[in-house]
Design an enzyme around this catalytic site. Sequence first.
Site, PDB file in Angstrom:
ATOM      1  N   ASN A  10      17.604 -86.919-129.471  1.00  0.00           N
ATOM      2  CA  ASN A  10      17.287 -88.062-128.609  1.00  0.00           C
ATOM      3  C   ASN A  10      16.012 -87.694-127.860  1.00  0.00           C
ATOM      4  O   ASN A  10      16.043 -86.890-126.941  1.00  0.00           O
ATOM      5  CB  ASN A  10      18.446 -88.315-127.632  1.00  0.00           C
ATOM      6  CG  ASN A  10      18.097 -89.384-126.609  1.00  0.00           C
ATOM      7  OD1 ASN A  10      17.118 -90.111-126.773  1.00  0.00           O
ATOM      8  ND2 ASN A  10      18.901 -89.478-125.556  1.00  0.00           N
ATOM      9  N   TRP A  11      14.915 -88.286-128.315  1.00  0.00           N
ATOM     10  CA  TRP A  11      13.613 -87.908-127.735  1.00  0.00           C
ATOM     11  C   TRP A  11      13.397 -88.564-126.372  1.00  0.00           C
ATOM     12  O   TRP A  11      12.445 -88.241-125.681  1.00  0.00           O
ATOM     13  CB  TRP A  11      12.484 -88.286-128.699  1.00  0.00           C
ATOM     14  CG  TRP A  11      12.450 -87.463-129.969  1.00  0.00           C
ATOM     15  CD1 TRP A  11      13.421 -86.601-130.423  1.00  0.00           C
ATOM     16  CD2 TRP A  11      11.391 -87.411-130.944  1.00  0.00           C
ATOM     17  NE1 TRP A  11      13.027 -86.024-131.612  1.00  0.00           N
ATOM     18  CE2 TRP A  11      11.787 -86.502-131.951  1.00  0.00           C
ATOM     19  CE3 TRP A  11      10.160 -88.050-131.063  1.00  0.00           C
ATOM     20  CZ2 TRP A  11      10.989 -86.225-133.068  1.00  0.00           C
ATOM     21  CZ3 TRP A  11       9.360 -87.775-132.160  1.00  0.00           C
ATOM     22  CH2 TRP A  11       9.764 -86.867-133.152  1.00  0.00           C
ATOM     23  N   LYS A  12      14.250 -89.514-126.014  1.00  0.00           N
ATOM     24  CA  LYS A  12      14.143 -90.218-124.716  1.00  0.00           C
ATOM     25  C   LYS A  12      12.735 -90.806-124.564  1.00  0.00           C
ATOM     26  O   LYS A  12      12.134 -91.207-125.542  1.00  0.00           O
ATOM     27  CB  LYS A  12      14.505 -89.281-123.566  1.00  0.00           C
ATOM     28  CG  LYS A  12      15.829 -88.556-123.782  1.00  0.00           C
ATOM     29  CD  LYS A  12      16.363 -87.940-122.537  1.00  0.00           C
ATOM     30  CE  LYS A  12      17.570 -87.082-122.877  1.00  0.00           C
ATOM     31  NZ  LYS A  12      18.383 -86.767-121.714  1.00  0.00           N
ATOM     32  N   HIS A  95      23.857 -94.841-123.897  1.00  0.00           N
ATOM     33  CA  HIS A  95      23.537 -93.532-123.312  1.00  0.00           C
ATOM     34  C   HIS A  95      23.749 -93.617-121.792  1.00  0.00           C
ATOM     35  O   HIS A  95      23.504 -94.663-121.177  1.00  0.00           O
ATOM     36  CB  HIS A  95      22.088 -93.159-123.633  1.00  0.00           C
ATOM     37  CG  HIS A  95      21.781 -91.736-123.307  1.00  0.00           C
ATOM     38  ND1 HIS A  95      21.491 -91.322-122.027  1.00  0.00           N
ATOM     39  CD2 HIS A  95      21.757 -90.615-124.082  1.00  0.00           C
ATOM     40  CE1 HIS A  95      21.299 -90.013-122.029  1.00  0.00           C
ATOM     41  NE2 HIS A  95      21.460 -89.556-123.268  1.00  0.00           N
ATOM     42  N   GLU A  97      22.063 -92.654-119.427  1.00  0.00           N
ATOM     43  CA  GLU A  97      20.865 -93.046-118.663  1.00  0.00           C
ATOM     44  C   GLU A  97      20.716 -94.567-118.656  1.00  0.00           C
ATOM     45  O   GLU A  97      20.289 -95.153-117.661  1.00  0.00           O
ATOM     46  CB  GLU A  97      19.624 -92.345-119.241  1.00  0.00           C
ATOM     47  CG  GLU A  97      19.642 -90.854-118.919  1.00  0.00           C
ATOM     48  CD  GLU A  97      18.952 -89.962-119.929  1.00  0.00           C
ATOM     49  OE1 GLU A  97      18.184 -90.447-120.774  1.00  0.00           O
ATOM     50  OE2 GLU A  97      19.204 -88.732-119.869  1.00  0.00           O
ATOM     51  N   GLU A 167      29.327 -87.210-124.367  1.00  0.00           N
ATOM     52  CA  GLU A 167      28.297 -86.547-123.559  1.00  0.00           C
ATOM     53  C   GLU A 167      28.723 -86.529-122.091  1.00  0.00           C
ATOM     54  O   GLU A 167      28.500 -87.516-121.370  1.00  0.00           O
ATOM     55  CB  GLU A 167      26.973 -87.306-123.671  1.00  0.00           C
ATOM     56  CG  GLU A 167      26.416 -87.378-125.066  1.00  0.00           C
ATOM     57  CD  GLU A 167      24.900 -87.534-125.038  1.00  0.00           C
ATOM     58  OE1 GLU A 167      24.229 -86.676-125.601  1.00  0.00           O
ATOM     59  OE2 GLU A 167      24.400 -88.487-124.417  1.00  0.00           O
ATOM     60  N   GLY A 173      20.913 -82.644-119.680  1.00  0.00           N
ATOM     61  CA  GLY A 173      19.637 -82.243-119.088  1.00  0.00           C
ATOM     62  C   GLY A 173      19.777 -81.265-117.939  1.00  0.00           C
ATOM     63  O   GLY A 173      18.826 -81.027-117.193  1.00  0.00           O
ATOM     64  N   SER A 213      23.057 -80.536-123.141  1.00  0.00           N
ATOM     65  CA  SER A 213      22.445 -79.204-123.142  1.00  0.00           C
ATOM     66  C   SER A 213      22.815 -78.395-124.384  1.00  0.00           C
ATOM     67  O   SER A 213      22.992 -77.174-124.312  1.00  0.00           O
ATOM     68  CB  SER A 213      22.788 -78.445-121.856  1.00  0.00           C
ATOM     69  OG  SER A 213      22.282 -79.154-120.737  1.00  0.00           O
ATOM     70  N   GLY A 234      19.162 -83.651-126.579  1.00  0.00           N
ATOM     71  CA  GLY A 234      18.001 -84.155-125.849  1.00  0.00           C
ATOM     72  C   GLY A 234      16.878 -83.130-125.836  1.00  0.00           C
ATOM     73  O   GLY A 234      16.099 -83.024-126.784  1.00  0.00           O
ATOM     74  N   GLY A 235      16.807 -82.355-124.761  1.00  0.00           N
ATOM     75  CA  GLY A 235      15.698 -81.415-124.542  1.00  0.00           C
ATOM     76  C   GLY A 235      15.366 -80.557-125.746  1.00  0.00           C
ATOM     77  O   GLY A 235      14.190 -80.414-126.116  1.00  0.00           O
TER      78      GLY A 235
HETATM   79  C1  PEP Z   1      21.020 -86.523-124.238  1.00  0.00           C
HETATM   80  O1  PEP Z   1      20.150 -87.046-123.565  1.00  0.00           O
HETATM   81  O2  PEP Z   1      21.673 -87.201-125.019  1.00  0.00           O
HETATM   82  C2  PEP Z   1      21.244 -85.089-124.079  1.00  0.00           C
HETATM   83  C3  PEP Z   1      22.328 -84.568-124.558  1.00  0.00           C
HETATM   84  O3  PEP Z   1      20.267 -84.386-123.400  1.00  0.00           O
HETATM   85  P1  PEP Z   1      20.194 -82.778-123.235  1.00  0.00           P
HETATM   86  O4  PEP Z   1      20.465 -82.186-124.587  1.00  0.00           O
HETATM   87  O5  PEP Z   1      18.822 -82.512-122.759  1.00  0.00           O
HETATM   88  O6  PEP Z   1      21.257 -82.396-122.252  1.00  0.00           O
END
Ligand code: PEP
Length: 248
Positions: A10-12, A95, A97, A167, A173, A213, A234-235
Site C-alpha cells: 500500500n503505497w498510500k 483502510h 486512514e 490491520e 505505521g 508494520s 505500507g512503509g
Molecule cells: C498499511 O497502511 O496498510 C500498513 C500496514 O502500513 P505499515 O506497514 O506502514 O504499518
Amino acid sequence: MARRKIIAGNWKMNKTPSEAVALAKELIPLVKNDDVDVVFCVPAIDIVPVVEAVKGTNIGVGAENLYIEDSGAYTGEISADMIKDAGAKYVIIGHSERREYFAETDEFLNKKVKKALEKDLIPILCCGETLEQREMGVTIDFVRFQIKSDLVGVSADDAKKVVIAYEPIWAIGTGKTATSDQAEEVCAAIRTCLAEIYDQQTADEIRIQYGGSMNAANAAELLSKPNIDGGLVGGASLKPDFGKVVNP
Ligand code: PEP
C-alpha cells in the site's frame, strides 16, 4: 485447504508518476515468486504508468480507493470502471486512514465492496481495532462487526474473491507489529465469522492478510501462521525490503 498467499504493498500518498515507475522497476526483480500473488496498490495517478511498467511480470496493480457510483458529478472521485480500464485488478477498501480521515462508515464501505465486485475488481477489505478497543477486550467483537457490516448482501461466490486485511490500527505505521499469536487469533476469528455468515468451505477459501508494520524481519513468522494468508504492507512496500516480505 491451501490458500495462495497474497502480498500487497500500500503505497498510500507516496510517489509521483515518474517516481512510481522507478520504484516499480527497482522492485520487479526482487518480488519474483511464482507461489505468491504480488500486488502494488498505488495512488490513482500512478496506476497507468505502473501497469505499463510491470507488464509481463507477476505483479498485479491495485487502486487505494474507489467511489460507489459509475460516473457523474462527484468531483475528485474515481470509478471502478476507470480503475479497471487503467489496468488495475485490485482495490483497497476501508483502510483505517480512510475510515478515520474521510469518515467512511461500514454502510458506505459495504456499497464500495459491492461496486468493486460488480465491476470485477478484487476488494482488499481492511478491518482492525484501535488500541483502546484492544485494551478494553473488544477486538474480536469489533472486527466481527466490521466484517459482517461490510459484507452485507455479498454472496458466498463473491465473498470468495474478497481479500480481507486485518490491520490493528495501533500497529499501522508505528513500528509496533502485532505478535504472530495476536495476529493469528484475530485472523482465525475472522475466518470463524466468515463461516457463520457463509459456510466453512467459503470461509476456507477466503484469503486473510495481516497488516501493521510488516517488514523483512517479521514477515516469515507472521506468514507461518495457519490463518494468515499474506500481508498488506505500507512503509516496507516502498523499499527493497518488500522483496524480502515476498521472499522471506
Ligand atoms: C498499511 O497502511 O496498510 C500498513 C500496514 O502500513 P505499515 O506497514 O506502514 O504499518
